[in-house]
Design a protein around this motif. Sequence first.
Motif, mmCIF file in Angstrom:
data_model
loop_
_atom_site.group_PDB
_atom_site.id
_atom_site.type_symbol
_atom_site.label_atom_id
_atom_site.label_comp_id
_atom_site.label_asym_id
_atom_site.label_seq_id
_atom_site.Cartn_x
_atom_site.Cartn_y
_atom_site.Cartn_z
ATOM 1 N N ARG A 1 0.814 -1.230 0.000
ATOM 2 C CA ARG A 1 0.000 0.000 0.000
ATOM 3 C C ARG A 1 0.846 1.278 0.000
ATOM 4 N NH1 ARG A 1 -4.360 -2.230 -1.804
ATOM 5 N NH2 ARG A 1 -5.136 -3.913 -0.516
ATOM 6 N N ALA A 2 2.156 1.145 0.170
ATOM 7 C CA ALA A 2 3.039 2.312 0.201
ATOM 8 C C ALA A 2 3.082 2.986 -1.170
ATOM 9 C CB ALA A 2 4.441 1.892 0.626
ATOM 10 N N THR A 3 3.335 4.276 -1.153
ATOM 11 C CA THR A 3 3.367 5.073 -2.379
ATOM 12 C C THR A 3 4.768 5.074 -2.990
ATOM 13 O OG1 THR A 3 1.630 6.499 -1.525
ATOM 14 C CG2 THR A 3 2.957 7.382 -3.313
ATOM 15 N N GLY B 1 5.209 7.141 -5.727
ATOM 16 C CA GLY B 1 5.276 8.481 -6.289
ATOM 17 C C GLY B 1 3.961 8.859 -6.956
ATOM 18 N N GLU B 2 3.968 10.020 -7.612
ATOM 19 C CA GLU B 2 2.776 10.513 -8.307
ATOM 20 C C GLU B 2 2.907 10.281 -9.802
ATOM 21 O OE1 GLU B 2 2.054 14.620 -7.453
ATOM 22 O OE2 GLU B 2 1.503 14.222 -5.374
ATOM 23 N N ASP B 3 1.807 9.886 -10.430
ATOM 24 C CA ASP B 3 1.831 9.742 -11.884
ATOM 25 C C ASP B 3 1.640 11.113 -12.537
ATOM 26 O OD1 ASP B 3 -0.899 10.303 -11.773
ATOM 27 O OD2 ASP B 3 -1.537 8.285 -12.311
ATOM 28 N N ASN C 1 -1.306 9.516 -6.511
ATOM 29 C CA ASN C 1 -0.326 8.653 -5.855
ATOM 30 C C ASN C 1 -0.472 7.220 -6.358
ATOM 31 O OD1 ASN C 1 0.961 10.536 -4.241
ATOM 32 N ND2 ASN C 1 -0.524 10.325 -2.593
ATOM 33 N N VAL C 2 0.668 6.617 -6.706
ATOM 34 C CA VAL C 2 0.696 5.241 -7.190
ATOM 35 C C VAL C 2 1.320 4.371 -6.106
ATOM 36 C CG1 VAL C 2 1.564 3.686 -8.976
ATOM 37 C CG2 VAL C 2 0.903 6.022 -9.577
ATOM 38 N N SER C 3 0.617 3.314 -5.719
ATOM 39 C CA SER C 3 1.100 2.404 -4.688
ATOM 40 C C SER C 3 1.963 1.309 -5.318
ATOM 41 C CB SER C 3 -0.079 1.772 -3.943
ATOM 42 O OG SER C 3 -0.818 0.948 -4.829
ATOM 43 N N SER D 1 -0.160 -1.176 -7.152
ATOM 44 C CA SER D 1 -0.559 -0.683 -8.462
ATOM 45 C C SER D 1 0.596 -0.767 -9.450
ATOM 46 C CB SER D 1 -1.066 0.754 -8.350
ATOM 47 O OG SER D 1 -1.414 1.250 -9.626
ATOM 48 N N VAL E 1 5.522 6.863 -13.216
ATOM 49 C CA VAL E 1 5.833 7.855 -12.188
ATOM 50 C C VAL E 1 7.147 8.534 -12.582
ATOM 51 C CG1 VAL E 1 6.322 8.256 -9.752
ATOM 52 C CG2 VAL E 1 4.616 6.558 -10.396
ATOM 53 N N GLN F 1 9.977 9.612 -9.732
ATOM 54 C CA GLN F 1 10.644 8.671 -8.829
ATOM 55 C C GLN F 1 12.133 8.528 -9.117
ATOM 56 O OE1 GLN F 1 8.839 4.834 -9.124
ATOM 57 N NE2 GLN F 1 9.973 4.253 -10.928
#
Length: 134
Positions: free
Chosen positions: A15-17, A19-21, A26-28, A31, A69, A72
Motif C-alpha cells: 500500500r506504500a506510495t 510516487g505521483e503519476d 499517488n501510485v502504490s 498498483s 511515475v 521517482q
Amino acid sequence: MDQMGQDPAFERFLRATVGEDVNGINVSVISMLARLEVDPWTEASDLAAMPDGPARKRLNTLMTRFKDVPTQGRDQGKIISTLLDLLPRKKVAASPNTPDVVARLPALAKGVPFYWYILAFLILGWVINLAKVQ
C-alpha cells in the motif's frame, strides 16, 4: 494468510506510495506491480525472503521498468530503502554462528565447551596407546 492466500504482513509494503503519476495521483506498490504484470503478493514475498542487496537490485529493476511515475528517478534509492523497510524481512547474518547453524548441531554438541571434546579425544588416544602397549 487471509482467505485469498494474500499474506497481510505485506500490506504496508504493497500500500506504500512509489510516487505521483502524470495526473498527480499517488501510485502504490501494488498498483505499480500490477501495471508491470507482476503478482504483487508473490513479488513482496520474494523480496522479503532476499538479502538486502539482491532485494534492492530487484526492486530497482522493477521501478526502472515502471515509467508511469516520472518523479521517482530522482529519489529512487531513498524510495527503495523506505519500501524495503516496510517488508517483514529476516536479517541475514554474515556470521556462520547464526542461531540456524546452532540449531542444526546434534543435541549432544549444544552447550558443550570445545575443551571437553579435546579432553575426550586425548583420553581416547591415551587409552588406545595403552591398549597397544599391552
